[in-house]
Design a protein around this motif. Sequence first.
Motif, PDB file in Angstrom:
ATOM      1  N   ARG A 126      13.788   9.026  36.238  1.00  0.00           N
ATOM      2  CA  ARG A 126      14.570   9.888  37.133  1.00  0.00           C
ATOM      3  C   ARG A 126      15.918  10.147  36.482  1.00  0.00           C
ATOM      4  O   ARG A 126      16.275   9.492  35.495  1.00  0.00           O
ATOM      5  N   ILE A 127      16.667  11.095  37.005  1.00  0.00           N
ATOM      6  CA  ILE A 127      17.981  11.395  36.442  1.00  0.00           C
ATOM      7  C   ILE A 127      18.970  10.312  36.860  1.00  0.00           C
ATOM      8  O   ILE A 127      19.096   9.977  38.045  1.00  0.00           O
ATOM      9  N   VAL A 128      19.659   9.747  35.864  1.00  0.00           N
ATOM     10  CA  VAL A 128      20.630   8.679  36.110  1.00  0.00           C
ATOM     11  C   VAL A 128      21.956   9.037  35.448  1.00  0.00           C
ATOM     12  O   VAL A 128      22.048   9.970  34.663  1.00  0.00           O
ATOM     13  N   ASP A 129      22.974   8.276  35.768  1.00  0.00           N
ATOM     14  CA  ASP A 129      24.332   8.499  35.261  1.00  0.00           C
ATOM     15  C   ASP A 129      24.495   7.768  33.930  1.00  0.00           C
ATOM     16  O   ASP A 129      24.455   6.528  33.884  1.00  0.00           O
ATOM     17  N   THR A 130      24.705   8.515  32.845  1.00  0.00           N
ATOM     18  CA  THR A 130      24.839   7.886  31.528  1.00  0.00           C
ATOM     19  C   THR A 130      26.107   7.051  31.398  1.00  0.00           C
ATOM     20  O   THR A 130      26.215   6.239  30.475  1.00  0.00           O
ATOM     21  N   ARG A 131      27.051   7.231  32.283  1.00  0.00           N
ATOM     22  CA  ARG A 131      28.266   6.397  32.246  1.00  0.00           C
ATOM     23  C   ARG A 131      27.967   4.989  32.733  1.00  0.00           C
ATOM     24  O   ARG A 131      28.719   4.051  32.454  1.00  0.00           O
ATOM     25  N   GLN A 132      26.879   4.845  33.486  1.00  0.00           N
ATOM     26  CA  GLN A 132      26.561   3.560  34.107  1.00  0.00           C
ATOM     27  C   GLN A 132      25.238   2.990  33.602  1.00  0.00           C
ATOM     28  O   GLN A 132      24.697   2.047  34.173  1.00  0.00           O
ATOM     29  N   THR A 133      24.721   3.564  32.530  1.00  0.00           N
ATOM     30  CA  THR A 133      23.433   3.139  31.987  1.00  0.00           C
ATOM     31  C   THR A 133      23.648   2.237  30.790  1.00  0.00           C
ATOM     32  O   THR A 133      24.479   2.522  29.931  1.00  0.00           O
ATOM     33  N   GLU A 134      22.886   1.154  30.733  1.00  0.00           N
ATOM     34  CA  GLU A 134      22.994   0.234  29.598  1.00  0.00           C
ATOM     35  C   GLU A 134      22.624   0.953  28.304  1.00  0.00           C
ATOM     36  O   GLU A 134      21.604   1.636  28.221  1.00  0.00           O
TER      37      GLU A 134
END
Length: 463
Positions: free
Chosen positions: A449-457
Amino acid sequence: MAKTLYDKVWDEHVIAREGDMSLLYVDMHYIHEVTSPQAFEGLALANRRVRRPDKTFATMDHNTPTVREERLSIRDKLAKEQLDTLAKNCQWQGIRLADMWSEYNGIIHINGPELGFTQPGRVIVCGDSHTATHGAFGAIAHGIGTSEVEHVFATQTIWQKKLKNMGVKITGTLQPGVYAKDVILAFLKEYGVSVGAGYAIEFYGETVRNMSMEERMTLCNMAIEGGAKVGMIAPDEKTYAYLDGRPFAPENMAEKIAAWSALRTDDESAYEKVLTLNVDDLKPQVTWGTHPGMGVDVDEAFPAPKDFNDEKAYAYMDLKPGQRPADIPITEVFIGSCTNGRISDLQAAAKYVRGKRVAEGIRAVIVPGSMQVKLEAERTGLADVFKQAGFEWREPGCSSCLGMNPDLIPEYAHCVSTSNRNFEGRQGTNARTHLVSPAMAAAAAVAGRIVDTRQTEVRHETV
């Protein structure tokens, strides 16, 4: 009077004027298999030849299959005819061609710069709207129609009406996980897809100065999505360093750099219009609708429809106001195109993929923008990162950016894409496209799903 970068390059290329039209000398003419056949046919009927084949460069990109086996036996008869015709015409006219098997093959807006044909101060044309990409080097670069392609073939010149000047000043520092693609999508969301109509846009400011050449190309590539014909950035030390050592870069670089250093806007007062964008708080961007200006922040709810076009977009995309990017039922991920198929795009994407797997139910495809990008990714082990994660690793080409080759997105599927256009049917009949950065696409592939790359490991080890 103060002059802009656009003014200076324009004035250096005017041969004649007639009313509000000017005849410009063309320094570089890029061609591909789709928009050149009729122009070559016109030459033959008039018993003419290409005036400057040495200033013409051809590639095969739009129709080329990205699966090697499919390249050996192209099933689409029209595509095969166009590719074969380009090869014959280039041989007939003595034009350098990067065909499907060339080490220099790729999308024209990627292999042109990486070979060194794209240089500051040039006028560059191609039968493709995303020719604006080359303006990142301080060139006037824009798409032309088929009749104009024939005119350039025959005369190495083109009649044009001078555009007005728009400055787009971008300031601030991008957060980790936010990229040049997010900047241009945010600009289109803020100002609309018609803001640049009648203008040549020059991007400038501290954010632009801090960008790499490949990031600058992403900005200029999508100037056309804002309605502008031309997008430009003044050349600087990064430009010169990028060009140095390229196969077709100037041999007298020091002399050229001395001349190129004058290619900058004298003063902001030279622009007819100035727009600003601060990116300090910019979040990753995602489009929800059917043009690039229909976008939201990654954590933002889709807006209430303001007109019939919005309502039509929601119906086509099968989405509703109030939903968020994470709610989009994605099944396809495409990383590539002339916007985001460069080596730095793949490097950014790999940080979100290394050591992970593509989520169940997701088909994720990586298409390098050129053979040089592909070879570099394979040489450094970058390709293995994607293949081990379950991505399909392909040959270069335009691929799923547009429905002109076998890489079509299935009907009604939602595709997270690093391309430049999310129009109805752009990636295939009834396909639904969501524009994002390469990092966002990669993160979505592994999350499902679409996630926030600022908060992705992420894993930042050097490949």
